[in-house]
Design a protein around this motif. Sequence first.
Motif, mmCIF file in Angstrom:
data_model
loop_
_atom_site.group_PDB
_atom_site.id
_atom_site.type_symbol
_atom_site.label_atom_id
_atom_site.label_comp_id
_atom_site.label_asym_id
_atom_site.label_seq_id
_atom_site.Cartn_x
_atom_site.Cartn_y
_atom_site.Cartn_z
ATOM 1 N N SER A 14 34.852 60.404 4.610
ATOM 2 C CA SER A 14 35.355 61.636 4.861
ATOM 3 C C SER A 14 36.419 62.271 5.538
ATOM 4 C CB SER A 14 34.190 62.502 5.296
ATOM 5 O OG SER A 14 33.683 62.171 6.347
ATOM 6 N N THR A 42 32.755 67.930 5.507
ATOM 7 C CA THR A 42 32.565 67.302 4.319
ATOM 8 C C THR A 42 32.955 67.930 3.205
ATOM 9 O OG1 THR A 42 30.388 68.564 4.124
ATOM 10 C CG2 THR A 42 30.233 66.591 5.295
ATOM 11 N N GLY A 45 37.464 63.657 0.980
ATOM 12 C CA GLY A 45 37.549 62.155 1.334
ATOM 13 C C GLY A 45 38.150 61.418 0.599
ATOM 14 N N SER A 112 40.853 57.845 6.879
ATOM 15 C CA SER A 112 39.828 58.124 5.724
ATOM 16 C C SER A 112 40.299 56.859 5.026
ATOM 17 C CB SER A 112 39.951 59.582 5.124
ATOM 18 O OG SER A 112 38.984 59.515 4.115
ATOM 19 N N ASP A 151 30.252 58.890 10.741
ATOM 20 C CA ASP A 151 29.606 59.895 10.025
ATOM 21 C C ASP A 151 29.224 61.139 10.732
ATOM 22 O OD1 ASP A 151 30.071 58.001 7.760
ATOM 23 O OD2 ASP A 151 28.160 57.144 8.296
#
Length: 356
Positions: A14, A42, A45, A112, A151
């Motif tokens: 992400s 979120t 990504g 990412s 994360d």
Amino acid sequence: MSAPTARRGAGHASCHHGEILQGVFLDAAGRRCAGLVTLPMTGMGSRAEFTRRPGTPPEQLTVLPVDRTKAARAAALTVEECAPLRREPPCGGELRITGDIPVGLGMGSSTSDVIAVVRAVADSYGVRLAPGTVARLAVRAELACDPLMLDARPVLFAQREGRVLEALGPCLPPLVVVGCALGGGAPVDTLALPARTYDESDVRAFERLRALLRRAVATGDAALLGQVASASARRGQQLLRHPEFDTLAGIGRRLGALGVQIAHSGAVAGLLLDPAAPGLRHRVRGCVRALESNGIAATRVFTTFTTFPPVPPVPPVPSIPTVPTTKEFPSGPAHRGGHRPARPDTPRRPARLPAL
């Protein structure tokens, strides 16, 4: 034993929405090091697919799009890491990267890509790498990286060393973020800015902000987090000097925002709102309208939580103009440089954030 066959692996990572805190901090040994706490986001990504070809030389690696040089380095490094675990010699393969993260806004697009690639290569070997290993490979690939491999867990992260200086807690306090882009979404070339030196008073100030942020996360105090983010953003303006920053901060004060946050290596910024405060719908709408009326492109509303009631709908906002082409600096971002260019052969949408 039969020869190993080709295998495809996939990976995803992400992005983030700039930083809550960035500066110079002391590690456990009392040594100064650059560090940051990112604001996770979120929905967007990078995705990578890697097909390894056993029996081919490791330098026989094809990458699409061809300009993803940092991702290519990450793939080669991850092959070197994973092949011995399967008692195989390193080999080449084909790598394909896609994604929808805006380029050049300070949202971690290159990191990412790199992390998605590392995960894809590891997956092709049937290996799951620890976050610390992923961070080490990412730093080797691009000289600095964001903590996207963790994360969304809030950590103070040494971006040039790929290590966690402090785990702040399991999650950030609940926030609603009204995102925007300063400077019309033009990328910030921080390599062109003068290098900043920090003295003892700067380090003490950053350590005070670190302690306040630690308390904000531990107690779920969104207002205190907003104060930290605003103080860090204002310190960042000593170098970035966004002309709209004072206007952005003024909008936040007038409409009851908890604070503001910015990307310290880009143009993305956000107003931080308390989701539990009364009149959230009206407050979000007011922020969007105030931003637009002052010539600041509103981009996206998002939250730091998943279990709270959803954010009320607000009117659609225009997309950010396409970010001008920027060079991928060979020295890596280290949070002092732009991201790779968006090219015609790039399967990534133009640099614009989704409307609300």
